[in-house]
Each structure stands twice: as C-alpha cells, then as structure tokens.
Design a protein around this motif. Sequence first.
Motif, short mmCIF file in Angstrom:
data_model
loop_
_atom_site.label_atom_id
_atom_site.label_comp_id
_atom_site.label_asym_id
_atom_site.label_seq_id
_atom_site.Cartn_x
_atom_site.Cartn_y
_atom_site.Cartn_z
N ALA A 43 7.84 -0.30 9.12
CA ALA A 43 6.86 0.28 8.18
C ALA A 43 7.31 1.60 7.59
CB ALA A 43 5.53 0.47 8.89
N ASP A 44 6.83 1.84 6.36
CA ASP A 44 6.96 3.16 5.74
C ASP A 44 5.80 4.04 6.19
OD1 ASP A 44 9.20 2.42 4.10
OD2 ASP A 44 7.81 1.41 2.75
N LEU A 45 4.66 3.40 6.42
CA LEU A 45 3.44 4.13 6.77
C LEU A 45 2.65 3.34 7.80
CD1 LEU A 45 1.32 6.40 6.21
CD2 LEU A 45 0.52 5.02 4.29
N ASN A 46 2.26 4.02 8.88
CA ASN A 46 1.38 3.42 9.87
C ASN A 46 -0.06 3.74 9.49
OD1 ASN A 46 3.51 2.49 11.41
ND2 ASN A 46 3.51 4.24 12.77
N ILE A 47 -0.90 2.71 9.43
CA ILE A 47 -2.28 2.85 8.98
C ILE A 47 -3.25 2.67 10.14
CG2 ILE A 47 -4.07 1.87 7.48
CD1 ILE A 47 -1.77 3.20 5.97
N ASP A 60 -2.40 10.83 5.36
CA ASP A 60 -1.80 10.83 6.70
C ASP A 60 -1.93 9.49 7.41
OD1 ASP A 60 -4.49 10.82 7.21
OD2 ASP A 60 -4.50 12.62 8.44
N GLY A 61 -2.30 8.45 6.66
CA GLY A 61 -2.37 7.11 7.25
C GLY A 61 -3.74 6.72 7.77
N LYS A 62 -4.72 7.57 7.59
CA LYS A 62 -6.09 7.23 8.02
C LYS A 62 -6.85 6.77 6.77
CE LYS A 62 -5.79 10.66 11.59
NZ LYS A 62 -6.11 12.05 11.90
N TRP A 63 -7.04 5.47 6.69
CA TRP A 63 -7.64 4.86 5.50
C TRP A 63 -9.05 4.40 5.76
CZ3 TRP A 63 -3.60 1.03 3.02
CH2 TRP A 63 -2.53 1.75 2.52
N ASP A 86 5.74 -1.94 -2.99
CA ASP A 86 6.13 -0.55 -3.19
C ASP A 86 6.15 0.17 -1.84
OD1 ASP A 86 6.05 -0.82 -6.03
OD2 ASP A 86 3.86 -0.58 -5.96
N LEU A 87 5.27 -0.29 -0.95
CA LEU A 87 5.05 0.38 0.33
C LEU A 87 4.85 -0.65 1.43
CD1 LEU A 87 4.43 3.22 1.63
CD2 LEU A 87 2.04 2.77 1.08
N LYS A 88 5.55 -0.46 2.55
CA LYS A 88 5.38 -1.34 3.71
C LYS A 88 4.51 -0.62 4.73
CE LYS A 88 9.81 -1.62 3.96
NZ LYS A 88 11.16 -1.84 4.44
N ILE A 89 3.44 -1.30 5.18
CA ILE A 89 2.51 -0.67 6.11
C ILE A 89 2.39 -1.50 7.39
CG2 ILE A 89 1.20 0.46 4.28
CD1 ILE A 89 -0.99 -1.69 4.71
N TYR A 90 1.91 -0.81 8.43
CA TYR A 90 1.65 -1.45 9.71
C TYR A 90 0.33 -0.88 10.22
CZ TYR A 90 2.20 -2.97 14.54
OH TYR A 90 2.01 -3.55 15.77
N PHE A 91 -0.59 -1.76 10.62
CA PHE A 91 -1.88 -1.32 11.13
C PHE A 91 -1.76 -1.02 12.62
CE2 PHE A 91 -3.22 -3.53 7.28
CZ PHE A 91 -4.11 -2.61 6.76
N VAL A 92 -2.06 0.23 12.98
CA VAL A 92 -1.97 0.66 14.37
C VAL A 92 -3.34 0.60 15.03
CG1 VAL A 92 0.08 2.09 14.04
CG2 VAL A 92 -2.18 3.10 13.73
N TYR A 94 -4.49 2.89 17.41
CA TYR A 94 -5.04 4.20 17.74
C TYR A 94 -4.79 5.20 16.63
CZ TYR A 94 -5.11 1.98 22.29
OH TYR A 94 -5.32 1.09 23.31
N GLU A 95 -5.76 6.09 16.43
CA GLU A 95 -5.72 7.08 15.36
C GLU A 95 -4.48 7.97 15.42
OE1 GLU A 95 -8.66 10.53 13.51
OE2 GLU A 95 -9.32 9.33 15.22
N ASN A 96 -4.07 8.36 16.62
CA ASN A 96 -2.93 9.28 16.74
C ASN A 96 -1.59 8.62 16.42
OD1 ASN A 96 -2.74 7.72 19.06
ND2 ASN A 96 -2.31 9.43 20.41
N GLN A 97 -1.58 7.31 16.20
CA GLN A 97 -0.35 6.60 15.83
C GLN A 97 -0.16 6.55 14.31
OE1 GLN A 97 -1.47 2.92 17.83
NE2 GLN A 97 0.24 3.20 19.24
N ALA A 98 -1.18 6.93 13.56
CA ALA A 98 -1.12 6.87 12.10
C ALA A 98 -0.19 7.95 11.56
CB ALA A 98 -2.51 7.05 11.52
N GLY A 99 0.47 7.62 10.45
CA GLY A 99 1.29 8.61 9.78
C GLY A 99 2.50 8.00 9.10
#
Length: 110
Positions: A43-47, A60-63, A86-92, A94-99
Amino acid sequence: MKSSFTILLLFFTFFCYSQKVFSAKYTNQADVKVFVVKYESQADLNIYKVKYQNQAGKNDGKWFFVEYENQADKKIYFVDYESQADLKIYFVEYENQAGWRNKEKIHLMY
C-alpha cells in the motif's frame, strides 16, 4: 482585522485537510482512483475507517465515508486493477496503524 483573518485562515486550513471521502459510482466522477491491495506492504496509504465525521484525520489515513458527494473533501473510485489506480490503499484494523507508507503520493489527498 488581522486577528479575524488569522482565525479564518486557521478555520479553512482545518477543514481543507480533513479526510471525508465519497465513493463515486463512475471513474469520471472521482478525484482519485484507488485500489485495495491484499497486503499492507503493497500500500501507499493505510486506511482506518472512523465511525464519526469528527474523527476524520488530516490526510493521515483516517477516513470517514460520507453518504453524499457534496459532503466530501475527496471523491474516490475503487478500480478493479492495480494498474488503473492513482493510489493503492490497505484497510487496517487499528487507528494507530493508519498513515502514509509512500509519501510521494501524499499530494493526491490534499
């Protein structure tokens, strides 16, 4: 006058970077095309999906997913293939894993 301008600028800055997103039905309606990867390392961004709008982060990944297009700061479209994104994401979980994992793409969500 100067203090009211400063307050207005701070107010605008706060809301400019919040991550309220709307999932568009068609690719031409979206600001950013995203692909959900299978593994966090891809991922480019953890959500992290927050439950309430006021918990949405500042790029910061909190959507927070809104129900209506006009409520969103960014409109996204989920593509079927990684090469279309354009962007690769991964759903995490826990909140502290986002970013951001790839800061080169951070501009896409401003």
